[in-house]
Design an enzyme around this catalytic site. Structure first.
Site, PDB file in Angstrom:
ATOM      1  N   GLY A 117       0.745  -1.147   0.016  1.00  0.00           N
ATOM      2  CA  GLY A 117       0.026   0.127   0.016  1.00  0.00           C
ATOM      3  C   GLY A 117       0.857   1.512  -0.126  1.00  0.00           C
ATOM      4  N   GLY A 118       2.221   1.182   0.106  1.00  0.00           N
ATOM      5  CA  GLY A 118       2.943   2.387  -0.119  1.00  0.00           C
ATOM      6  C   GLY A 118       2.996   2.911  -1.382  1.00  0.00           C
ATOM      7  N   VAL A 120       4.326   5.945  -1.728  1.00  0.00           N
ATOM      8  CA  VAL A 120       5.831   6.467  -1.935  1.00  0.00           C
ATOM      9  C   VAL A 120       6.551   5.411  -0.964  1.00  0.00           C
ATOM     10  CG1 VAL A 120       7.165   8.488  -1.160  1.00  0.00           C
ATOM     11  CG2 VAL A 120       4.917   8.852  -1.698  1.00  0.00           C
ATOM     12  N   HIS A 125       8.141   6.127   5.745  1.00  0.00           N
ATOM     13  CA  HIS A 125       7.262   7.086   6.641  1.00  0.00           C
ATOM     14  C   HIS A 125       6.244   6.232   7.503  1.00  0.00           C
ATOM     15  CE1 HIS A 125       5.274   6.777   2.466  1.00  0.00           C
ATOM     16  NE2 HIS A 125       4.244   7.001   3.246  1.00  0.00           N
TER      17      HIS A 125
END
Length: 172
Positions: A117-118, A120, A125
């Site tokens: 689901g990242g 970026v 983060h």
């Protein structure tokens, strides 16, 4: 649960290694945000190893992120001082959110990799998402839309004040 062995997929899985290496060299949206753009980019606080920023595409009102200055997709690339600061800033975020938005709970975590689901995925983060009972309704299911009831600018101002007050109280 049955498990199937499929060795032919190894070639497909290995192809992502080269892609990850080339993506690692690209600057993320979190890299090199100049301090004079903090208000415009919704940066709430800068510490020595990390900063706190509001999510421009929040899951819920007050969705915050703690971002290390060091860009890496790997959790294991973070040194002990950075990991400690992530937890300290997360605590600060939770306290500020409790003061300003009064949530009933929180989700906290990181999406490690695009498949997790990242969006970026080249710059690790950590998300702090305030939650309220009943904050999920029919809109995401039927209309594929999330209704956010708070203005980003006013939420930014309120959180910025709360963080400054909390840090000031801590110094005394």
């Amino acid at each position: 649960m049955d498990r199937m062995y499929s060795p032919w997929r190894e070639i497909y899985m290995q192809s992502f290694k080269d892609e990850k290496t080339s993506m690692k060299d690209k600057k993320s949206v979190f890299s090199d945000i100049p301090p004079e753009e903090d208000e415009q980019r919704f940066v709430l606080h800068r510490a020595s190893k990390c900063f706190i920023i509001m999510n421009l595409y929040p899951y819920n009102c007050g969705h915050l992120m703690v971002v290390p200055y060091h860009q890496s997709p790997e959790f294991s690339d973070l040194d002990a001082a950075t990991m400690l600061e992530i937890m300290e800033l997360t605590d600060l975020c939770i306290k500020a959110l409790k003061i300003t938005l009064k949530p009933q709970g929180f989700n906290f975590g990181a999406n490690l990799g695009r498949v997790a689901g990242g969006s970026v995925d080249t710059h690790i983060h950590f998300h702090i998402v305030p939650r309220w009972e009943g904050d999920t309704n029919f809109m995401p299911v039927l209309a594929d839309a999330k209704v956010l009831s708070n203005d980003l600018r006013s939420t930014y101002a309120n959180l910025k004040t709360a963080i400054a007050d909390l840090l000031s109280a801590k110094e005394q």
